[in-house]
Design a protein around this motif. Structure first.
Motif, PDB file in Angstrom:
ATOM      1  N   TYR A  87      25.301  32.624  30.524  1.00 14.21           N
ATOM      2  CA  TYR A  87      25.163  31.290  29.618  1.00 14.21           C
ATOM      3  C   TYR A  87      24.042  32.265  28.969  1.00 14.21           C
ATOM      4  N   LEU A  88      22.933  31.783  29.333  1.00 16.54           N
ATOM      5  CA  LEU A  88      21.917  32.511  28.386  1.00 16.54           C
ATOM      6  C   LEU A  88      22.340  33.316  28.028  1.00 16.54           C
TER       7      LEU A  88
ATOM      8  N   TRP B 172      15.913  36.673  32.199  1.00 15.85           N
ATOM      9  CA  TRP B 172      16.193  36.591  31.503  1.00 15.85           C
ATOM     10  C   TRP B 172      15.918  36.473  29.350  1.00 15.85           C
ATOM     11  N   THR B 173      14.187  36.032  29.993  1.00 15.49           N
ATOM     12  CA  THR B 173      13.810  35.970  28.337  1.00 15.49           C
ATOM     13  C   THR B 173      12.423  36.663  28.504  1.00 15.49           C
ATOM     14  N   ILE B 174      11.420  37.214  29.080  1.00 12.11           N
ATOM     15  CA  ILE B 174      10.994  37.954  29.243  1.00 12.11           C
ATOM     16  C   ILE B 174      10.880  39.291  29.437  1.00 12.11           C
TER      17      ILE B 174
ATOM     18  N   ASN C 256      34.828  34.636  36.479  1.00 19.75           N
ATOM     19  CA  ASN C 256      35.907  33.271  36.579  1.00 19.75           C
ATOM     20  C   ASN C 256      37.191  34.478  36.928  1.00 19.75           C
TER      21      ASN C 256
ATOM     22  N   PHE D 218      16.721  29.035  39.478  1.00 20.42           N
ATOM     23  CA  PHE D 218      17.158  28.970  38.358  1.00 20.42           C
ATOM     24  C   PHE D 218      15.487  29.571  37.438  1.00 20.42           C
ATOM     25  N   PHE D 219      15.224  29.115  38.147  1.00 17.60           N
ATOM     26  CA  PHE D 219      13.539  29.006  36.797  1.00 17.60           C
ATOM     27  C   PHE D 219      13.585  31.080  37.490  1.00 17.60           C
TER      28      PHE D 219
ATOM     29  N   ASP E  86      25.154  33.905  25.934  1.00 16.89           N
ATOM     30  CA  ASP E  86      26.985  32.994  25.923  1.00 16.89           C
ATOM     31  C   ASP E  86      28.123  33.527  26.106  1.00 16.89           C
ATOM     32  N   ARG E  87      27.540  33.439  27.119  1.00 19.34           N
ATOM     33  CA  ARG E  87      29.412  34.287  27.471  1.00 19.34           C
ATOM     34  C   ARG E  87      29.577  33.725  28.537  1.00 19.34           C
TER      35      ARG E  87
ATOM     36  N   TRP F 244      15.649  32.445  34.733  1.00 16.35           N
ATOM     37  CA  TRP F 244      15.735  31.809  33.336  1.00 16.35           C
ATOM     38  C   TRP F 244      14.299  33.160  33.126  1.00 16.35           C
ATOM     39  N   VAL F 245      13.625  33.042  33.694  1.00 14.45           N
ATOM     40  CA  VAL F 245      12.823  33.524  33.339  1.00 14.45           C
ATOM     41  C   VAL F 245      12.756  35.394  33.934  1.00 14.45           C
TER      42      VAL F 245
ATOM     43  N   LEU G 136       0.286  28.079  39.403  1.00  9.15           N
ATOM     44  CA  LEU G 136       0.867  28.924  37.786  1.00  9.15           C
ATOM     45  C   LEU G 136       0.757  30.162  38.807  1.00  9.15           C
TER      46      LEU G 136
END
Lengths: 350, 181
Positions: free
Chosen positions: A37-38, A306-308, A45, A299-300, A40-41, A303-304, A202
């Motif tokens: 999803y991050l 696929w971001t950093i 499924n 999820f976090f 755009d796929r 999420w991280v 943190l």
């Protein structure tokens, strides 16, 4: 010790074990779905609705695959490595309070395998042993890439354990207990520790990423440099065990984050629900609240991921030793001053 | 205006080596920004589709799977002249000719027809030279609007007449369309 106690504890332990396995299984599915999803796929499924049977298919595939062992003099260690990783990943869930208590069959059932008074120390101890699984596996593989991955994992986890332990000290000075159960109880209502110790949170969060070998600290298994890191030589379900242990670790560390800083099973209005709808329902909602929080953390994590991008190794060491450890020591000092402010003011005569 | 300031594309950026401020060195703000960007993609429309169930729209000149055409009366156009095989740069086409019997006039347009016509889809490069070479308007890559599906066996990629010849219903529909026009 009566037999009902043993039965009660066995049921709790089995349920916790099953839930940990299930969550680890579905974390692999969630990871692929979130990654898709991050990017755009759509993600997996085909197996079941929304790919929900994907973990089963993966497991089946891993079991059916050929088990290949390299020509290594350490066959025993090669076999025992994934087992250690898996066992330590599952052992930590024993001290986590999943809820307060349920009143069933005329007994109070504690929703925790055991409430030892050194809960956090126990978790730290087990997590440190977890390094051995990776170390032994990487060493016994008789492969340069595996060895480099294992050494990286070991030094990274040892370094970040220091910062992690120090970041917790400030929190423990506030709570005055090591028992996770008592820490949860102290955070009743919206009295969550994250509002009092944001810096501690943190640091702990960053260290948790490093401890679980997740991006941006996944230097132990970075594909671009080390093929697969410590599990390069592993195949079949042995590799599955390593990956599974990683996801179980992620689940447990998310739970610890939720318990230590985000109020555990507490949710706003819990005492009102307990008074009006009964204790059992209040605590079942509490379990749900804990799961919502820890799923948020899982999820976090993804999420991280696929971001950093990944840190360089010297950056990782720099961050751990020269930033996080001093920062957590300063945090301890500030916390100490705030706790003792009455005495200090009295001493200064204000 | 000096040459350093001219930017024909309008996107020119001067590189600077300035020291990062304390906040920038912490990277936390940059990480939060990055997280914001990725979460936006989480809710965005997906770029991929569920391929066999959903199919993308093809361009009218898209060269997909070959089709051996039938004429208005449903007869096969191909006369097995072999020009397509000759023009094929990948040597993907082979065929065997046969003579049309008297009772087969409704099946084949010419007196000679292809009893076997095979295209190896693993060799084919979908260049369309067979379509250009065909003197009888028989082979087309643009009609089917289909892709060659994946398969497990090499043998299954050799497509015979059963897969290549235009379905009769399609020919009937085409004729009806033509008549109504």
């Amino acid at each position: 010790m009566d037999s009902t106690f043993i039965i009660e504890k066995s049921v709790v332990i089995l349920v916790v074990f099953g839930v940990t396995m299930l969550m680890a299984m579905y974390s692999t599915w969630a990871e692929r779905k979130v990654a898709a999803y991050l990017q755009d796929r759509v993600g997996p499924n085909r197996a079941g609705w929304g790919g929900l049977f994907q973990p089963l298919a993966d497991g089946l595939k891993l079991f059916a695959k050929e088990e290949f062992a390299p020509n290594t003099p350490n066959q025993f260690l090669f076999r025992v490595g994934p087992g250690i990783a898996m066992a330590t990943a599952l052992m930590t869930s024993a001290v986590i309070p999943w809820g307060d208590r349920l009143h069933l069959f005329g007994r109070d059932i504690l929703l925790q395998a055991t409430d030892i008074n050194v809960g956090i120390l126990y978790i730290f101890g087990i997590v440190s042993v977890g390094v051995y699984g990776i170390m032994i596996g990487g060493w016994a593989s008789n492969n340069k890439f595996s060895l480099i991955g294992a050494i990286r994992a070991a030094s990274q986890m040892v370094s970040y354990e220091v910062a992690m332990g120090l970041s917790i000290v400030a929190l423990l000075m506030m709570t005055g207990t090591l028992s996770l159960k008592e820490i949860s109880e102290q955070q009743a209502g919206m009295n969550w520790n994250v509002f009092y110790q944001p810096i501690s949170f943190l640091i702990f969060l960053i260290c948790a990423f490093a401890e679980t070998n997740r991006t941006p600290f996944d230097l132990a298994e970075c594909e671009t440099e080390l093929i697969g890191g410590y599990h390069t030589e592993y195949s079949s379900m042995r590799m599955g065990f390593y990956l599974f242990a990683e996801y179980a670790n992620m689940f447990i560390s998310s739970t610890i984050l939720a318990v230590l800083f985000f109020g555990g099973y507490n949710y706003p209005g819990m005492s009102w629900v307990a008074e009006n709808w009964g204790v059992n329902l209040a605590n079942i909602i509490g379990i749900g609240a804990l799961f919502v929080k820890l799923c948020g953390f899982i999820f976090f994590y993804m999420w991280v991921r696929w971001t950093i991008p990944r840190f360089r190794y010297d950056q990782l060491m720099h961050l751990g030793w020269r930033i996080l450890i001093p920062l957590s020591i300063i945090n301890i000092m500030i916390t100490g001053v705030v706790i003792l402010r009455g005495e200090i003011f009295a001493y200064l005569g204000w | 205006m000096s040459i350093q300031e001219i930017s024909l594309s309008g996107r020119k950026k001067l590189v600077s080596n300035k020291e990062m401020t304390f906040l920038e060195k912490m990277y936390l703000i940059a990480i939060l920004k990055g997280l914001g960007i990725t979460i936006k993609h989480f809710f965005r429309k997906k770029a991929t589709i569920n391929y066999p169930e959903q199919v993308r729209e093809f361009s009218p000149v898209y060269r997909g799977r070959h089709m051996l055409k039938r004429d208005e009366q449903g007869r096969e156009n191909c006369t097995a002249c072999g020009l397509c095989a000759l023009s094929c740069p990948a040597e993907a086409i082979t065929m065997k000719a046969a003579e049309r019997k008297a009772d087969e006039k409704h099946l084949y347009r010419e007196e000679k027809y292809a009893s076997i016509y095979e295209i190896n889809m693993l060799r084919c490069i979908f260049c369309g030279l067979c379509e250009e070479a065909c003197p009888k308007d028989a082979i087309y890559l643009t009609i089917s609007k289909e892709l060659v599906p994946a398969n497990y066996d090499r043998e299954d990629f050799i497509f015979g007449k059963d897969k290549l010849v235009m379905p009769l219903e399609m020919a009937i529909k085409n004729t009806q369309l033509k008549n109504s026009n």
